[in-house]
Scaffold this motif. Structure first.
Motif, short mmCIF file in Angstrom:
data_model
loop_
_atom_site.label_atom_id
_atom_site.label_comp_id
_atom_site.label_asym_id
_atom_site.label_seq_id
_atom_site.Cartn_x
_atom_site.Cartn_y
_atom_site.Cartn_z
N GLY A 119 32.80 39.54 -15.36
CA GLY A 119 31.37 39.47 -15.55
C GLY A 119 30.84 38.10 -15.93
N THR A 120 31.70 37.08 -15.95
CA THR A 120 31.26 35.75 -16.36
C THR A 120 30.36 35.12 -15.31
N PRO A 121 29.18 34.64 -15.70
CA PRO A 121 28.29 33.97 -14.73
C PRO A 121 28.90 32.65 -14.26
N ALA A 122 28.61 32.30 -13.02
CA ALA A 122 28.99 30.99 -12.48
C ALA A 122 27.74 30.30 -11.97
N VAL A 123 27.65 29.00 -12.19
CA VAL A 123 26.56 28.21 -11.64
C VAL A 123 27.18 27.09 -10.81
N GLN A 124 26.72 26.96 -9.58
CA GLN A 124 27.29 25.98 -8.65
C GLN A 124 26.20 25.00 -8.21
N LEU A 125 26.51 23.70 -8.31
CA LEU A 125 25.54 22.65 -8.04
C LEU A 125 25.72 22.06 -6.65
N HIS A 126 24.60 21.82 -5.99
CA HIS A 126 24.58 21.20 -4.67
C HIS A 126 23.42 20.20 -4.61
N ALA B 132 29.90 40.01 -10.98
CA ALA B 132 29.50 38.91 -11.86
C ALA B 132 28.30 38.17 -11.27
N PRO B 133 27.43 37.62 -12.12
CA PRO B 133 26.30 36.84 -11.61
C PRO B 133 26.74 35.49 -11.05
N PHE B 134 26.05 35.04 -10.01
CA PHE B 134 26.32 33.73 -9.42
C PHE B 134 24.99 33.04 -9.15
N TYR B 135 24.88 31.79 -9.60
CA TYR B 135 23.66 31.02 -9.42
C TYR B 135 23.96 29.79 -8.57
N HIS B 136 23.22 29.66 -7.49
CA HIS B 136 23.36 28.54 -6.55
C HIS B 136 22.16 27.63 -6.77
N VAL B 137 22.42 26.37 -7.13
CA VAL B 137 21.35 25.45 -7.51
C VAL B 137 21.41 24.20 -6.64
N GLU B 138 20.38 23.98 -5.84
CA GLU B 138 20.24 22.80 -4.99
C GLU B 138 19.29 21.81 -5.66
N LEU B 139 19.68 20.54 -5.71
CA LEU B 139 18.89 19.50 -6.36
C LEU B 139 18.53 18.42 -5.35
N SER B 140 17.28 17.99 -5.35
CA SER B 140 16.85 16.95 -4.43
C SER B 140 17.50 15.61 -4.77
#
Length: 402
Positions: free
Chosen positions: A287-294, A359-367
């Motif tokens: 159940g651990t959240p993951a955040v992935q940066l792009h 588990a939660p997964f967050y996909h984060v795109e940055l300019s």
């Protein structure tokens, strides 16, 4: 079709070389708002130096990675490597001795820090990623940066989030998503070009260097336009005297290249050490959240600074959107797919496995503009990293049993 290795991983107790133990799930305790102070995760120190020290630890593992094509594990390697990562995660939480590493890998303790770095041992470079584990008490969060060579600035930003949130784990790629070649889709480059491996935290680009550029990295840029590894496409095409046989060899070489690149992008490859580490950590810490940066170029979404999406059980995207919108003024913070229909990580393999494993997964795109600002402004990077605090809300705190 799933390989046998995937099935075995989730049905047996893992054994690493010299260590055999039940992997199981790590014990955890849910904290109420009024829980005792000793059960809470200590806040990160603003200038603790952790980011810089981790940057130095990871740099040798990334050196030369811009021209390295990731190789996937076979079935046996996948099981052994994942079992090692899972056992190390459990040992890190419980402050137990680390498990022995499988052949070709090593675990190093960061001097003076409650951190372990798990990586290749240097005998054979395969782009197997670097995994950082925090010992003892930590926030249940996995921070991931799968394109640190291509999406310039995502490594220092990931390091900042890992420190600010006191996250349990960090996974960083150690090879280029295209093996150092141009984007096959002919999109403009967005390369960090850090052949030296360092992410250059706080480098504002003085002295003619772009933010995030390592000293001496200019030679890498000269390779960007080459059609092949050594520019051989141009030479072969110009030498028509060699006839059809050479052209057939050239086509075969291109086909082999395309096949090898199928495993190079670890955010989309169906098999990679990066993905194995992601799954193993979710097995150990359910159940651990993951955040992935792009990162994306500004022209790809001209009115956006951040594009974020959330999938999987318990994902609550508003916990991230609200604090980011309060902080980012250089463009909009948009939610995929309700506010924008692209750059949402719809085919991301780590997202798919997180969803399948509950588990939660967050996909984060940055300019590019936002990443440049985050690289050059240490205080802004610190405040940006603090905005990710809500992702672990409602999950179990991973406590130090000692």
């Amino acid at each position: 079709m799933k390989s046998a290795g995937y099935v075995v991983l989730f049905t047996i107790a893992g054994c690493s070389q010299g260590v055999c133990r039940s992997i199981g799930s790590a014990p955890s305790t849910t904290l109420s708002p009024g829980a005792a102070a000793e059960e809470s995760v200590p806040a990160a120190q603003v200038n603790s130096g952790e980011q810089e020290e981790l940057d130095e630890e990871i740099a040798p593992l990334r050196r030369g990675g811009r021209h390295l094509i990731a190789e996937p594990p076979d079935d046996a390697e996948d099981v052994t490597y994942a079992a090692w990562i899972a056992a190390a995660g459990l040992a890190a939480q419980n402050r137990q001795p680390p498990p022995a590493a499988p052949p070709g890998f090593a675990l190093r303790a960061v001097r003076g820090r409650d951190l372990w770095v798990l990586s290749e041992d240097g005998t054979r470079r395969r782009g197997a990623a670097a995994v950082v584990l925090r010992l003892g008490t930590a926030v249940p969060l996995i921070v991931e940066a799968p394109h640190t060579f291509f999406d310039r600035g995502t490594l220092p930003i990931a390091l900042a989030i890992f420190e600010a949130q006191r996250a349990r784990a960090l996974i960083v790629n150690t090879s280029h998503r295209y093996g150092g070649r141009p984007n096959p889709g002919n999109a403009g480059g967005d390369d960090e070009v850090t052949e030296g491996g360092r992410s250059n935290l706080g480098d504002t680009g003085g002295g003619g260097r772009n933010p995030g550029h390592a000293a001496g990295a200019g030679d890498d840029e000269s390779m960007e336009g080459a059609g092949g590894e050594d520019g051989s496409d141009q030479a072969i095409d110009s030498n028509t005297a060699k006839g059809d046989g050479v052209r057939r060899d050239n086509r075969a070489a291109r086909e082999r290249l395309i096949a090898s690149l199928a495993f190079a992008d670890v955010a989309h490859a169906e098999r990679s050490f990066f993905l194995s580490a992601h799954r193993a950590l979710l097995q150990t810490f359910p159940g651990t959240p993951a955040v992935q940066l792009h990162g994306f170029q500004d022209r790809s979404a001209t009115d956006a600074a951040v594009i974020a999406s959330g999938v999987g059980s318990g994902a609550a995207l508003e916990r991230l959107l609200a604090p980011l919108r309060a902080l980012v003024n250089d463009g909009k913070v948009l939610a995929y797919p309700t506010e924008i229909d692209k750059l949402g990580g719809a085919t991301n393999v780590q997202a798919r496995w997180s969803r399948q494993m509950g588990a939660p997964f967050y996909h984060v795109e940055l300019s590019r503009t936002l990443r440049d600002k985050l690289i050059g402004d240490t205080d802004f990077r610190r405040r940006f990293a603090a905005a990710f605090a809500g992702l672990a809300a409602g999950t179990s705190r991973m406590r130090d049993p000692g």
